[in-house]
Design a protein around this motif. Structure first.
Motif, short mmCIF file in Angstrom:
data_model
loop_
_atom_site.label_atom_id
_atom_site.label_comp_id
_atom_site.label_asym_id
_atom_site.label_seq_id
_atom_site.Cartn_x
_atom_site.Cartn_y
_atom_site.Cartn_z
N THR A 58 16.59 1.16 16.95
CA THR A 58 17.76 1.91 16.51
C THR A 58 17.86 1.88 14.98
N LEU A 59 17.68 0.71 14.40
CA LEU A 59 17.71 0.60 12.94
C LEU A 59 16.58 1.41 12.31
N HIS A 60 15.39 1.30 12.86
CA HIS A 60 14.24 2.04 12.34
C HIS A 60 14.50 3.54 12.36
N ALA A 61 15.06 4.03 13.45
CA ALA A 61 15.37 5.47 13.54
C ALA A 61 16.40 5.87 12.49
N ARG A 62 17.42 5.05 12.30
CA ARG A 62 18.46 5.37 11.33
C ARG A 62 17.91 5.42 9.90
N VAL A 63 17.13 4.42 9.54
CA VAL A 63 16.59 4.35 8.19
C VAL A 63 15.46 5.36 8.01
N GLY A 64 14.62 5.51 9.02
CA GLY A 64 13.47 6.40 8.93
C GLY A 64 13.81 7.87 8.92
N ASN A 65 15.02 8.23 9.34
CA ASN A 65 15.42 9.63 9.38
C ASN A 65 16.13 10.09 8.11
N ARG A 66 16.15 9.23 7.10
CA ARG A 66 16.77 9.64 5.84
C ARG A 66 15.86 10.63 5.12
N PRO A 67 16.43 11.51 4.34
CA PRO A 67 15.57 12.42 3.57
C PRO A 67 14.78 11.65 2.52
N PRO A 68 13.62 12.15 2.13
CA PRO A 68 12.83 11.44 1.12
C PRO A 68 13.56 11.38 -0.21
N PHE A 69 13.28 10.33 -0.97
CA PHE A 69 13.89 10.12 -2.27
C PHE A 69 13.48 11.23 -3.23
N ASN A 70 14.43 11.80 -3.93
CA ASN A 70 14.15 12.82 -4.92
C ASN A 70 14.71 12.37 -6.26
N PRO A 71 13.88 11.75 -7.10
CA PRO A 71 14.38 11.20 -8.35
C PRO A 71 14.58 12.24 -9.46
N TYR A 72 14.29 13.49 -9.19
CA TYR A 72 14.36 14.49 -10.23
C TYR A 72 15.74 15.11 -10.41
N LEU A 73 16.73 14.60 -9.74
CA LEU A 73 18.06 15.19 -9.82
C LEU A 73 18.92 14.47 -10.84
N LEU A 74 18.83 14.90 -12.09
CA LEU A 74 19.67 14.32 -13.13
C LEU A 74 21.13 14.54 -12.79
N GLY A 75 21.92 13.53 -13.02
CA GLY A 75 23.35 13.64 -12.74
C GLY A 75 23.72 13.34 -11.31
N SER A 76 22.73 13.12 -10.45
CA SER A 76 23.06 12.84 -9.06
C SER A 76 23.57 11.42 -8.91
N GLN A 77 24.33 11.18 -7.88
CA GLN A 77 24.84 9.85 -7.56
C GLN A 77 23.86 9.17 -6.62
N VAL A 78 23.53 7.94 -6.91
CA VAL A 78 22.67 7.14 -6.04
C VAL A 78 23.38 5.82 -5.78
N ARG A 79 22.94 5.14 -4.75
CA ARG A 79 23.47 3.81 -4.47
C ARG A 79 22.32 2.93 -4.05
N GLY A 80 22.56 1.64 -4.10
CA GLY A 80 21.51 0.72 -3.74
C GLY A 80 21.88 -0.69 -4.12
N PHE A 81 20.84 -1.47 -4.44
CA PHE A 81 21.01 -2.88 -4.78
C PHE A 81 20.28 -3.17 -6.06
N TYR A 82 20.96 -3.83 -6.99
CA TYR A 82 20.37 -4.28 -8.24
C TYR A 82 20.49 -5.79 -8.29
N LEU A 83 19.36 -6.47 -8.32
CA LEU A 83 19.34 -7.94 -8.27
C LEU A 83 20.14 -8.45 -7.08
N GLY A 84 20.06 -7.71 -5.96
CA GLY A 84 20.72 -8.11 -4.73
C GLY A 84 22.18 -7.69 -4.61
N GLN A 85 22.73 -7.06 -5.64
CA GLN A 85 24.14 -6.66 -5.61
C GLN A 85 24.25 -5.15 -5.43
#
Length: 154
Positions: A58-85
């Protein structure tokens, strides 16, 4: 109405599949170092449960079905973890570094500054960082605990 595990993490930022597999590998290695044997599949199941999913598939399907990362979108909002935070940020700059796999240099401006120090008696906040990520949105650089310095999730 019953509250299911999948409803509880709808807004939760999920790491990449590679990061989740790394976590399972570290868990298994730690337990083996303490004399407790665990199969790889069992460690994946435990990581899925920790993330609030009923099983690894179930986790694999949820994470694996995300669209591919597109780093070329200046001004876009991203989220994630920096140094674990966890963070949310705006992409202020993108530079292709080429290579195989493709790599990018990003400039991120965090919505809220992130404390990069783990000591209770000292803090150092960062709001703008530069990082080199691959096509999955992860750095090759790791922290002392083996976690990627930056992990973007989407």
């Amino acid at each position: 109405m019953a509250h299911t595990a999948s409803q509880s993490h709808v807004s939760q930022a999920l790491p990449s599949l590679e990061s989740l597999k790394d976590q399972a590998k570290r868990l298994r290695a730690r337990l083996q170092a303490e004399g407790q044997e665990m199969s790889h599949s069992k460690s994946l199941e435990l990581i899925a449960a920790q993330m609030g999913f009923r099983d690894w598939n179930t986790l694999h399907a949820r994470v694996g079905n995300r669209p591919p990362f597109n780093p070329y979108l200046l001004g876009s909002q991203v989220r994630g973890f920096y140094l674990g935070q966890a963070f949310e940020a705006e992409v202020l700059g993108v530079q292709s570094l080429g290579g195989s796999p493709e790599r990018y240099r990003l400039t991120l401006h965090f919505d809220q500054p992130v404390d990069v120090v783990t000591f209770e008696s000292f803090s150092a906040f960062r709001q703008r960082v530069h990082c080199n990520v691959d096509g999955t949105g992860r750095t090759t650089e790791k922290t002392s605990n083996g976690r990627r310095q930056v992990e973007l999730v989407w």
